[in-house]
Design an enzyme around this catalytic site. Sequence first.
Site, PDB file in Angstrom:
ATOM      1  N   ILE A  60       0.897  -1.159   0.000  1.00 54.18           N
ATOM      2  CA  ILE A  60       0.000   0.000   0.000  1.00 54.18           C
ATOM      3  C   ILE A  60       0.935   1.208   0.000  1.00 54.18           C
ATOM      4  O   ILE A  60       1.847   1.305   0.825  1.00 54.18           O
ATOM      5  CB  ILE A  60      -0.955  -0.013   1.214  1.00 54.18           C
ATOM      6  CG1 ILE A  60      -1.839   1.252   1.244  1.00 54.18           C
ATOM      7  CG2 ILE A  60      -0.216  -0.189   2.531  1.00 54.18           C
ATOM      8  CD1 ILE A  60      -2.930   1.213   2.318  1.00 54.18           C
ATOM      9  N   SER A  61       0.751   2.098  -0.962  1.00 53.31           N
ATOM     10  CA  SER A  61       1.665   3.235  -1.122  1.00 53.31           C
ATOM     11  C   SER A  61       1.611   4.171   0.076  1.00 53.31           C
ATOM     12  O   SER A  61       0.612   4.236   0.792  1.00 53.31           O
ATOM     13  CB  SER A  61       1.301   4.025  -2.386  1.00 53.31           C
ATOM     14  OG  SER A  61       1.476   3.241  -3.529  1.00 53.31           O
TER      15      SER A  61
END
Length: 213
Positions: A60-61
């Site tokens: 997840i960025s």
Amino acid sequence: MTFDAATKMQFLYQLRSKGVTDTRVLTAMEQVDRADYVKGTFADRAYEDMPLPIACGQTISQPSVVGLMTQALQVSPRDKVLEIGTGSGYQAAILSKLARRVYTVDRYRRLVHAARATFEAKDITNITTFTADGSHGFTEQAPFDRILVTAAAEDPPGPLLAQLRVGGIMVLPVGQSDAVQSLIRVTRLETGYDYDELRSVRFVPLLEGLGQE
């Protein structure tokens, strides 16, 4: 940790300090609790500005990169958006606050199912999720006003460029998967495409075919 008023204030301060200044984007990110999309061991780090591991070897960025990519996309309320790389679903949830409709695709069925379950639990009704090879886009719903790619290709994929409406914008990381990549914004013109280089980033590679999970 919960996404209470003090945590939100700190979270938004982090975003602004990294260059996320668009009021609509900040409001959307305030409304979407990142902890809903970070499961297991790393749940207590949901509000830190860092990428975190999720299932299927993906990530997840970090929130500031999500914010900067969303800001660069310049989404308006009537837009139809295609996202390549659903991952946890966090980016799509933010886009759903800004656009009319979001279509999001991932090559991992397991990630798509988990994201869809979260969207349903949060009563987010304007996102359509599906499992497919994202490098081919989604011709059934093309053209799109905006396209966001959350995995790095060596060059902007031809099928995605073709599915962008004239006047539309695509934001994606470009470069070798094991080297520094550049975040670029592509605007489709009547006569071709205009490219802007935004900043250095690092994303997982955009792979063809479906994943094994």
